[in-house]
Structure formats: structure tokens, C-alpha cells
Design a protein around this motif. Structure first.
Motif, mmCIF file in Angstrom:
data_model
loop_
_atom_site.group_PDB
_atom_site.id
_atom_site.type_symbol
_atom_site.label_atom_id
_atom_site.label_comp_id
_atom_site.label_asym_id
_atom_site.label_seq_id
_atom_site.Cartn_x
_atom_site.Cartn_y
_atom_site.Cartn_z
ATOM 1 N N ALA A 1 1.205 13.418 1.446
ATOM 2 C CA ALA A 1 -0.150 13.752 1.879
ATOM 3 C C ALA A 1 -0.828 12.592 2.603
ATOM 4 N N ILE A 2 -0.532 11.354 2.179
ATOM 5 C CA ILE A 2 -1.116 10.150 2.781
ATOM 6 C C ILE A 2 0.033 9.315 3.332
ATOM 7 N N ARG A 3 0.125 9.200 4.638
ATOM 8 C CA ARG A 3 1.234 8.502 5.271
ATOM 9 C C ARG A 3 0.825 7.081 5.646
ATOM 10 N N VAL A 4 1.656 6.123 5.269
ATOM 11 C CA VAL A 4 1.511 4.728 5.682
ATOM 12 C C VAL A 4 2.757 4.372 6.469
ATOM 13 N N PRO A 5 2.637 3.804 7.645
ATOM 14 C CA PRO A 5 3.808 3.586 8.494
ATOM 15 C C PRO A 5 4.806 2.599 7.899
ATOM 16 N N LEU B 1 -12.372 12.332 3.151
ATOM 17 C CA LEU B 1 -12.564 12.520 1.711
ATOM 18 C C LEU B 1 -11.260 12.311 0.945
ATOM 19 N N ARG B 2 -10.139 12.662 1.539
ATOM 20 C CA ARG B 2 -8.849 12.401 0.882
ATOM 21 C C ARG B 2 -8.598 10.895 0.782
ATOM 22 N N ILE B 3 -8.973 10.181 1.822
ATOM 23 C CA ILE B 3 -8.816 8.731 1.799
ATOM 24 C C ILE B 3 -9.715 8.111 0.735
ATOM 25 N N VAL B 4 -10.931 8.631 0.593
ATOM 26 C CA VAL B 4 -11.857 8.120 -0.427
ATOM 27 C C VAL B 4 -11.224 8.242 -1.812
ATOM 28 N N ASP B 5 -10.607 9.380 -2.096
ATOM 29 C CA ASP B 5 -9.967 9.583 -3.393
ATOM 30 C C ASP B 5 -8.841 8.581 -3.623
ATOM 31 N N VAL B 6 -8.023 8.357 -2.605
ATOM 32 C CA VAL B 6 -6.909 7.411 -2.734
ATOM 33 C C VAL B 6 -7.423 5.981 -2.898
ATOM 34 N N THR C 1 0.836 -1.207 0.000
ATOM 35 C CA THR C 1 0.000 0.000 0.000
ATOM 36 C C THR C 1 0.865 1.250 0.000
ATOM 37 N N ARG C 2 1.918 1.225 0.776
ATOM 38 C CA ARG C 2 2.823 2.376 0.830
ATOM 39 C C ARG C 2 3.449 2.634 -0.538
ATOM 40 N N ALA C 3 3.844 1.560 -1.237
ATOM 41 C CA ALA C 3 4.447 1.708 -2.563
ATOM 42 C C ALA C 3 3.452 2.293 -3.569
ATOM 43 N N LEU C 4 2.191 1.854 -3.488
ATOM 44 C CA LEU C 4 1.177 2.373 -4.405
ATOM 45 C C LEU C 4 0.925 3.855 -4.177
ATOM 46 N N ILE C 5 0.843 4.255 -2.929
ATOM 47 C CA ILE C 5 0.599 5.666 -2.623
ATOM 48 C C ILE C 5 1.797 6.514 -3.043
ATOM 49 N N ASP C 6 3.009 6.009 -2.831
ATOM 50 C CA ASP C 6 4.205 6.732 -3.283
ATOM 51 C C ASP C 6 4.215 6.861 -4.804
#
Length: 613
Positions: free
Chosen positions: A278-282, A324-329, A266-271
Motif C-alpha cells: 500500500a505504501i511504496r518506498v523506492p 491521510l494514508r501517509i499520516v497513519d503510517v 523506512t522501507r523495512a519499517l513499512i514492510d
């Protein structure tokens, strides 16, 4: 939810740059000790459940006698007696059913969480009593869990910076807070600090959870089969199918090695989306983690649940914006990357979305995720696009009456009522249960009354594709999240329409195989999600065209549709009417004339405004 779900065709081939998902673990055969413990828990469960099941069965038999005696001669008395009798047993037994999950703990609590979200299909007293399953459980002493962590890390080299004479967990952590940050039915979380100074959290699974897992899953299935079978409720097959999925998903969640890989992916996809700031994954620490222990970066912030509750008389604006930001991601990950959280109530709920100190949003907890192949992505894109048309009749026609349109992506229902089918689609696949106002709340009330007073007649989907089960879990989690932050009525179908349409177009362009009928229909719909009446008219007319002529119909209507969408509001009604006419030439002339008239009016209006200024 929905029952008898089928697996998608083809292998997993998510189109993303992230690392591949880990292989699903297989359940090993239970040891003799596990079988002995499981037999004991099974006996305990049976002693609790059988009396409840027999009392429900007794009420059902009594109601049959009352129905035979009063329904025709005194219907008012019959319905009053029926409602009062069922109300009494639901109120009386709901607390006992909830207590079973509370007493048994562990995986039972997870199953009760699922039932606590099914307020459309289960009696309201059951749902109300099962809300306890979302609360924190009493924590266990750190000394008890410390041994689990020590066993997990035994034999590993000490962390850099650890004193040479350090023993126990001091070989790996500068400190561990014995007071938990959170405690649940299967484990708890503690704050810790590494010798590098990094703040981390240590997640630990209770040692007996795996020992009980196999027998508990089998016992839960037996309980569901017994209770729903005895009261002759059509949801029995649905629950059994969902529990079949749990037999696969729960072992995944009980393996922190799986969660570590899910988090990394998930972190790789968001990066890759350029959203890492903007969206942090630990970050996860592999060298300090195993199947029972997971060490992760500690995010400094406040959960959306806490923010929502901290505003007396209102909801925090930060909480709403974060959701709402999470919904977009999530939309991008589901439809473009084929990857999403699939655990009801455990991943995208308000307690696992955080607002961090720097204003970014943090996501935590990736115990259950799902990877989709391209065919499954196409199906979900198609579902969202058709849901966006807000037409229960079109959904019934497309998915239930004409199953060949989507191959084996079809649904079977035990009801032919269009309103009930539309309500089921909206409830399970959109966070706006009214589907933009097209579903009458009275339909939901009717379904709930049926579940409570006439369970054998409950309308439900008896067959559906497997991938929509995972999608439905995400929607259920988001709806709970929206309720928490004051976003009731927000539609993920509206929010995800654009990315679903673009993703479907990309998937179709990458294929060599000819389009299916349904793909041609969706390609014909305009990109603008507005003008719903026009789109519904076009879709219904297209479905009336014989299969052999559908391809030609697409080519013939594409320029006509483009002209209709370009026309102004007063001309669109004319265009929509024209699309229903059998003479395409006449329709084209009508639309073209409307467009010319609009252009002339626009030019006059522009000149008038210029003259006035």
C-alpha cells in the motif's frame, strides 16, 4: 520556531526491526581553497546584508523617538505612524532579503525554505517573498553533471548486460535522459534505464555545494545573528538554535549515502507493518550510488501536488486519501518505531507523496530523518496526549509552571499569557492551528502584528526539548501538505492520539523504574479521546494533589473514572462535577447512581423498541 532546544537523555535505541541508522558524518576541516572561496562568498553576503540590517536599525531608532514623542500625547497618531513605517520597510526589504537566497543558492535556499514556513513569527512580506524557495530552479546542462556521475562510478565494474566496449556512463546505464525530471538549489534528478530494463532515477548533487557548505552555514548564522540582533527580536536565539541543528542536518542531506540508509530503513519499517503493497518506498542501488550520486527505483505515478492542482475548482479525492494514508503510517513510525522524517518542506511535502498507477502511495526523498530513543518517544507521546485535551491552561500548568512533572521535558516562555502559550503549542505541534476551536484566531493575529510592528515583544518559547523541534518540522510539512489537498483543519493530534497512547502504555510496561508523576496522570486518562471536559477536570484536580499523595490518588480515582466514562452523556456532567469534590466516596456514589439510572433507562428503551417492532 522554538529556541534553545536540548538533546534528549540516553543513547539512540529505537525499538524497530529495521537496520540501525548510519552514524552522523563529521565535518572535516576546510581546505585552503575552501576557505578562500568561503571568504569571497562571505564578503559578497556581507555587502548585501549590512545595508538591509542598518536600514532596519535606523527604523527601530526612529520609532523609539516617535514613541517617546507621541505615545502619551497622541496615541492614535503614534500607532498609525508606527504601523505605516514598519509596513513600508518590510515591503521594501523583503524582496531584497529573498533575492539574497536566490542569488547565493545552495544551502541558502534551504534556510529560506525554513523561514518561508514561519508565517506566525516572521512578517508576512518576508514569508511571501521567500515562497520562491519551494519552486524548481533552472536546470543545468546534463553534460556538466555527467562528469560528476562518472567520477562517482569510476573504477566500479560495469553493469551486467553492458556492451564490452561501452565507455563512460554506458558502462552502467542503457540510457539517461538529459532533460531533468526536477531541479532544485542543490542538485537535480534525471530518468534513466538500466540494462536489466528497470526504470530508475539518478539524483546528482551539484559539485560546488559541498565546497561552499561549511562557509555558507557559518555565514547564514552570522547573518541571522546580525539582523535579528540589530532589531532586538527575541526570535534571534530561536533562529540561532535552529541553524545549529542545520549545521548537523545539512551535511547529512548532502551525503547520499545517508539518504540511501534512511530510505532502506523506512522501507523495512513499512514492510514490517505489512504495508509494503500500500505504501511504496523506492529501492536503492548501492552499486551505482555514492555520497554525490543516488540511483533509485523510479515510481510510476503522479505527485499529490500535481493531482491537487489538476482539479479545476476542487481537489483530487485520490490526493486527499493518499495524504491521510501517509499520516497513519507516519504516526506508527514516530510513536511506535521512533523514526520519522525531520526536514521541513523536504520530505512529507506534496511533491514527495505520489499516487501510483496501481492505487498505492509512493514516498520519495529521505535526505533528513531522525531516530528517537525510548525516552524521547515517551515525551512525544505525552505531548500528543496532553495536546488532545485541548486546554491551554493545562498545557501551561503541565509544561511551564510545573516542570518537575516531566523531568527536563519542560518549556520556558517569555510570556505568561495562557492564550499565547496555547496558540504557540497548537501552531507548532498540531496541523489544526485552532486546536479544535480552543485557540482564538485573534490570538494569532495579535502575535503576527507583534512580529511585524513590535518585534522586541514577540511571544515565543525560549527553551524547549530538542525532540520537539524535529516533531515540529514534521507538523509544519504536513500542514503545508494539507493546505495543498484541501484538508485544512485536519488534526494530526486527533489522528495520532490512539497510537501515542498505546505506545506510551507499552513503553511504561517495559520499564522497571517507577512512573513519574506525569506518567501517572496520563495513565489515568481514559482511552476514549472524547469526553474532554471530564478529562480536563480530572487532570486539573490530579495536578492539585500534593506530590507525595499522587500515587494513591491514581489508585483511588481509576475505578471512579471507569464508571464515569461508562456513564451516559446526561450522567457525565454529574460525574465531572463529582470528580471535583473533595469527598471521593460521595463522588463514587453519585457516579454509580448515574450509571444505574442509565442502565435502567437503556433497558426500558430497549424493551420499548422491541415492543414497537
Amino acid at each position: 520556531m522554538f529556541g534553545a532546544c536540548r538533546s534528549p537523555r540516553g543513547g539512540e535505541a529505537p525499538s524497530s526491526p529495521a537496520p540501525p541508522p548510519p552514524p552522523s558524518p563529521t565535518l572535516e576541516a576546510a581546505s585552503l581553497g575552501e576557505k578562500f572561496v568561503g571568504a569571497g562568498r562571505n564578503l559578497s553576503l556581507t555587502r548585501k546584508v549590512l545595508p538591509i540590517a542598518f536600514r532596519f536599525r535606523d527604523v527601530q531608532l526612529k520609532m523609539r523617538a516617535v514613541r517617546k514623542k507621541l505615545r502619551d500625547s497622541d496615541p492614535d497618531k503614534f500607532y498609525a505612524t508606527r504601523d505605516a513605517t514598519w509596513d513600508a520597510i518590510h515591503e521594501r526589504e523583503a524582496a531584497k532579503i529573498a533575492k539574497i537566497g536566490r542569488d547565493m543558492g545552495g544551502i541558502y535556499n534551504k534556510a529560506w525554505q525554513f523561514m518561508a514556513t514561519q508565517d506566525l513569527l516572521l512578517p508576512s512580506p518576508w514569508v511571501a517573498e521567500m515562497q520562491f524557495s519551494f519552486e524548481d530552479f533552472p536546470p543545468r546542462p546534463w553534460a556538466e553533471l555527467e562528469k560528476t556521475v562518472e567520477r562517482a562510478l569510476a573504477g566500479r565494474p560495469p553493469s551486467a548486460g553492458a556492451p564490452p566496449d561501452a565507455t563512460g556512463l554506458l558502462r552502467y546505464f542503457a540510457s539517461v535522459d538529459p532533460a531533468p525530471l526536477a531541479s532544485a538549489s542543490i542538485g537535480q534528478v534525471h530518468a534513466a534505464t538500466l540494462y536489466s530494463g528497470e526504470a530508475v532515477v539518478v539524483k546528482v548533487i551539484y559539485p560546488e555545494i559541498r565546497t561552499h557548505m561549511r562557509s555558507d552555514l557559518a555565514n547564514i548564522a552570522q547573518v541571522a545573528d546580525l539582523i535579528f540582533g540589530m532589531i532586538d527580536m527575541p526570535i534571534k536565539d530561536t533562529i540561532m538554535t535552529i541553524l545549529g541543528e542545520f549545521m548537523i542536518s545539512f551535511p547529512l542531506e548532502m551525503d547520499f549515502g545517508n539518504e540511501l540508509e534512511n530510505t532502506r530503513r523506512t522501507r523495512a519499517l513499512i514492510d514490517a507493518e505489512g504495508l509494503g503493497d500500500a505504501i511504496r518506498v523506492p529501492r536503492c542501488y548501492d552499486e551505482l550510488s555514492d555520497a554525490s550520486v543516488l540511483v533509485m527505483e523510479r515510481l510510476d505515478g503522479t505527485t499529490v501536488a500535481s493531482l491537487a492542482e489538476s482539479k479545476a475548482g476542487g481537489v483530487s479525492e485520490e490526493a486527499s486519501k493518499s495524504v491521510l494514508r501517509i499520516v497513519d503510517v507516519l504516526g506508527k513510525m514516530i510513536f511506535r518505531d521512533g523514526w520519522f522524517h525531520a526536514d521541513t518542506g523536504a520530505d512529507t511535502h506534496p511533491g514527495n507523496v505520489m499516487v501510483l498507477g496501481d492505487g498505492s502511495v509512493g514516498l520519495i526523498d529521505f535526505g533528513q530523518c531522525c531516530a528517537l530513543n525510548d525516552e524521547s518517544r515517551k515525551r512525544l507521546c505525552s505531548l500528543v496526549m496532553l495536546l488532545r485535551l485541548r486546554s491551554p491552561a493545562l498545557l501551561k500548568l503541565t509544561f511551564a509552571d510545573l516542570p518537575s512533572l516531566f523531568g527536563d521535558f519542560d518549556f520556558k516562555f517569555n510570556t505568561a499569557d495562557v492564550d499565547e502559550i496555547g496558540a504557540l503549542f497548537a501552531y507548532f505541534f498540531d496541523t489544526d492551528a485552532t486546536a479544535g476551536g480552543t485557540v482564538d484566531p485573534a490570538t494569532y493575529e495579535s502575535i503576527r502584528r507583534t512580529a511585524r510592528y513590535k518585534p522586541a515583544a514577540l511571544p515565543i518559547a525560549t527553551d524547549c526539548p530538542k525532540e520537539v523541534v524535529f516533531f515540529g518540522r514534521v507538523v509544519a510539512s504536513l500542514r503545508k501538505c494539507f493546505e495543498k489537498v484541501g484538508l485544512e483543519g485536519f488534526s494530526v493530534v486527533d489522528a495520532w492520539y490512539g497510537v501515542a497512547r498505546r505506545s506510551l502504555a507499552e513503553l511504561r510496561a517495559a520499564e522497571d523504574a517507577p512512573d513519574r508523576v506525569a506518567d501517572s496522570l496520563l495513565a489515568l486518562l481514559p482511552a476514549d479521546p472524547g469526553h474532554l471536559e471530564l478529562q480536563r477536570s480530572l487532570a486539573m484536580r490530579f495536578l492539585d494533589v500534593p506530590d507525595a499523595e499522587k500515587a494513591a490518588a491514581v489508585d483511588a480515582h481509576r475505578p471512579l473514572l471507569a464508571a464515569a466514562v461508562a456513564a451516559p452523556e446526561f450522567a457525565r456532567s454529574v460525574a465531572g462535577f463529582a470528580l471535583l469534590r473533595p469527598d471521593d466516596l460521595r463522588a463514587a456514589l453519585v457516579v454509580a447512581g448515574a450509571a444505574v439510572l442509565f442502565a435502567a433507562c437503556s433497558l426500558v428503551g430497549t424493551l420499548a423498541r422491541w415492543a414497537l417492532t
